[in-house]
Enzyme design. Structure first.
Site, PDB file in Angstrom:
ATOM      1  N   HIS A 117     139.010 -12.113 122.954  1.00 59.74           N
ATOM      2  CA  HIS A 117     138.064 -11.469 122.424  1.00 59.74           C
ATOM      3  C   HIS A 117     136.708 -12.286 122.242  1.00 59.74           C
ATOM      4  O   HIS A 117     136.715 -13.458 122.450  1.00 59.74           O
ATOM      5  CB  HIS A 117     138.385 -10.990 120.830  1.00 59.74           C
ATOM      6  N   CYS A 171     134.623  -6.436 125.270  1.00 62.56           N
ATOM      7  CA  CYS A 171     133.961  -7.172 123.958  1.00 62.56           C
ATOM      8  C   CYS A 171     132.874  -8.144 124.454  1.00 62.56           C
ATOM      9  O   CYS A 171     131.939  -8.428 123.693  1.00 62.56           O
ATOM     10  CB  CYS A 171     135.185  -8.125 123.343  1.00 62.56           C
ATOM     11  N   ASP A 183     130.976  -8.416 113.976  1.00 60.00           N
ATOM     12  CA  ASP A 183     131.614  -8.143 115.381  1.00 60.00           C
ATOM     13  C   ASP A 183     131.416  -6.789 115.753  1.00 60.00           C
ATOM     14  O   ASP A 183     131.810  -5.615 115.160  1.00 60.00           O
ATOM     15  CB  ASP A 183     133.365  -7.862 114.952  1.00 60.00           C
TER      16      ASP A 183
END
Length: 646
Positions: free
Chosen positions: A442, A398, A458
């Site tokens: 994350h 991520c 995202d």
């Protein structure tokens, strides 16, 4: 030997958190003392004991830089308890050792307050009380009888202790709040720096980051974003928050655009100052300040478990009007590096013309670009890490996606920043709470759009939508790299056993360790005693005072009274001298039998000790003894000074 074994049992759990050298030194002293008693050797000289005590203090001072404090103080106490055993000769010495065992037992709670440790402490208390009973009753008493009496006493004490725990006025703060000493190994959570691979390393841990209870409907998986530190600055492949961010930028303006969510969060120690909350956090009673990125920062690093209630907005407007200083910060990029990414972003800006369209183009690029979400991404270069990820490896975690996306946005003229935190939550099979682990760590991006403020974007969800819908296990192919509790190895019996224990531990933390003034008042209210809190406090204090007075009265009644007969005092002093050289008298042992045993062990003392024992027996049990004989015995007993064998 039994006392040495008891001390070893009491000190054993400290091996988990004290330095190895302390545990080895303690074990060496206990082993030496046990072998000495087993082989019948005398106690070490006062000079040797003094040197060992000085060495223990010096070692703690050199090892910790001090002799006080949590870990250093406990280390010194454990070492001194072990050394005290080497001079345990008289009844008073045994009592002191057992009292120190009680204190060492309590210090276990400074390091762990788990249910398992509480059970261990109860067992240790039972053993210590049994030892007290045994030395008071005499060596002829069966050990089983002493253990049974100890269990009976504890059974009588536990209800009283429980009542005092519930009723005694509570003080604000945790039951055990000492911070962990520096230098100890501890879990480290989210940092204020993010480099390629940093969050992937954190995600390999199955440790619990925090537990949460929702007061009302639980948000769907795609809305379970937990806000942590926000990163504004980028250089040499690293995203971070400069020390001047809080000085140059003001806290954001936040308005909730819909219903809010109330959460009860129990945060594990991370040694970082971040107060994690559901995005977007609005308010909490816990002390904090709001950073310019909207996240909460505690006054000090979180070095113990804390609990707080937070209110958050799932739909919100964040900074509808962006301040010039924040805009400059959110557009800043290094002068050089990642030329291909810069060129791609400029093409999007020229072709689309609006910031919202640039964001959509970037997300579509990640969605269709063949990117792979993995815990083991290839290495990238230091100054061109974004280009390497976007155009060469196309594999990352991520932090790779969020960092590259934020770079592209800034290169296209769209204010953007990186947000780190957690995404997702695992429902506990037992209990009404959810677990968020380090493996849920994350990173995502936020872009500022006119009329909307800061908006979450995202890119990981675009490239691997399973990550936010079903968790990390469903998103990565290399599930073998996942920690066990993240579900990478199936949910077998061991998994369910650990979840059961987590439920027990959570209940213990919630109802015992967190039992403070607020919880006590709620309990009184549930029992219909809400208006009697002050009266109960006074009554409890009176009961404690009465118990203390009774204890003092009993201690006074049981005090050791000085023997009025000088001949008896002389005999007792003679016995103490023999005990110092390893020839202690047994409880209730007759003088003649004691003399026979000493003579068998030390023939060189046979004549003297036999004569003294005979004289003492005549003084105690014969009639018509003259005063001259009485004084002669006292003189001979005082001159008797046995020495150790060389």
């Amino acid at each position: 030997m039994g006392l040495t074994a008891l001390v070893a049992v009491i000190c054993l759990p400290h091996a988990l958190h004290l330095p190895v050298w302390v545990s080895l030194a303690t074990a060496a002293v206990l082993t030496w003392n046990g072998l000495r008693l087993l082989l019948g050797y005398a106690a070490p000289s006062a000079l040797l004991r003094g040197l060992l005590s000085f060495a223990a203090v010096a070692a703690v001072l050199l090892g910790f830089g001090r002799i006080n404090g949590q870990t250093a103080g406990v280390a010194l106490l454990v070492l001194m308890l072990a050394l005290k055993l080497t001079e345990t000769i008289r009844y008073r010495d045994v009592v002191i050792v057992l009292a120190l065992c009680c204190f060492v037992l309590v210090t276990q709670f400074l390091f762990s307050q788990s249910p398992a440790m509480a059970a261990y402490l109860i067992a240790g208390c039972w053993l210590v009380v049994a030892a007290f009973v045994h030395i008071h009753a005499g060596d002829d008493t069966p050990i089983a009888a002493s253990a049974a009496e100890s269990a009976r006493l504890l059974a009588l004490a536990i209800p009283v202790a429980a009542a005092l725990f519930v009723l005694f006025p509570r003080l604000p703060g945790p039951l055990w709040g000492l911070p962990t000493a520096g230098g100890e190994r501890a879990r480290t959570g989210l940092s204020d720096h993010m480099t390629p691979g940093s969050i992937a390393a954190l995600a390999r841990s199955g440790a619990v980051a925090f537990r949460v209870r929702f007061d009302g409907p639980v948000p769907p998986p795609v809305e379970r974003y937990w806000r942590g530190p926000v990163l504004w600055d980028f250089d040499h492949g690293t995203w971070h928050t400069g020390a001047d961010v809080a000085r140059d930028l003001a806290p954001p303006e936040i308005s909730a655009d819909g219903p809010t969510v109330r959460t009860d969060i129990t945060l594990e120690p991370s040694h970082q100052p971040w107060l994690i909350a559901l995005d977007m956090p609005l308010d909490t009673v816990h002390r904090h300040r709001r950073a310019p990125g909207g996240n909460w920062v505690a006054p000090a690093p979180i070095d113990r478990r804390i609990r707080y209630v937070a209110r958050s907005a799932v739909t919100y407007t964040l900074d509808a009007h962006l301040a010039p200083a924040a805009r400059r910060r959110a557009l800043a990029l290094p002068a050089h590096g990642n030329p291909r990414a810069r060129a791609l972003a400029r093409r999007w800006a020229q072709r689309t013309g609006t910031a919202r369209a640039v964001v959509h183009s970037a997300l579509d690029f990640f969605r269709r670009g063949g990117f792979r979400y993995t815990l083991s991404p290839p290495r990238t270069s230091r100054d061109d890490s974004v280009d390497d990820f976007l155009f060469s490896t196309r594999a990352g975690f991520c932090e790779h996606f969020a960092g590259a996306f934020t770079f592209l946005m800034r290169a296209a003229g769209v204010p953007a920043r990186v947000v780190t935190g957690y995404q997702g939550a695992q429902h506990a099979p037992l209990g009404d709470y959810w677990i968020v682990r380090d493996s849920d760590a994350h990173a995502w991006s936020e872009v500022w759009l006119a009329g909307a403020g800061w908006v979450r974007a995202d890119p990981t969800a675009a490239a691997a939508p399973e990550r936010v819908r079903a968790g990390i296990r469903a998103a990565v192919a290399d599930t073998g790299d996942l920690p066990y509790m993240a579900g990478g190895h199936g949910r077998d019996a061991w998994y369910h056993a650990r979840m059961f224990w987590d439920a027990v531990d959570t209940g213990w933390n919630r109802w015992f360790l967190a039992y403070g003034p607020a919880l006590q008042q709620r309990l009184f209210g549930a029992l219909g005693l809400a208006g009697f809190g002050a009266a109960i406090a006074v009554l409890t204090a009176l009961v404690v005072g009465v118990l203390a007075l009774v204890s003092l009265w009993l201690a006074w009644r049981m005090r050791e009274i000085r023997e009025p007969d000088p001949a008896v005092r002389a005999w007792q002093k003679l016995c103490r001298r023999l005990a110092r050289i390893g020839l202690a008298r047994h409880t209730g042992e007759a003088p003649d039998r004691y003399a026979d045993r000493v003579a068998a062990r030390r023939p060189d003392l046979a004549a003297t000790i036999t004569d003294l024992a005979a004289r003492y027996s005549r003084l105690r049990y014969a009639s018509g003894v003259r005063l001259r004989e009485h004084r002669a015995f006292i003189r001979r007993a005082r001159r008797f000074r046995p020495r150790r064998r060389g």
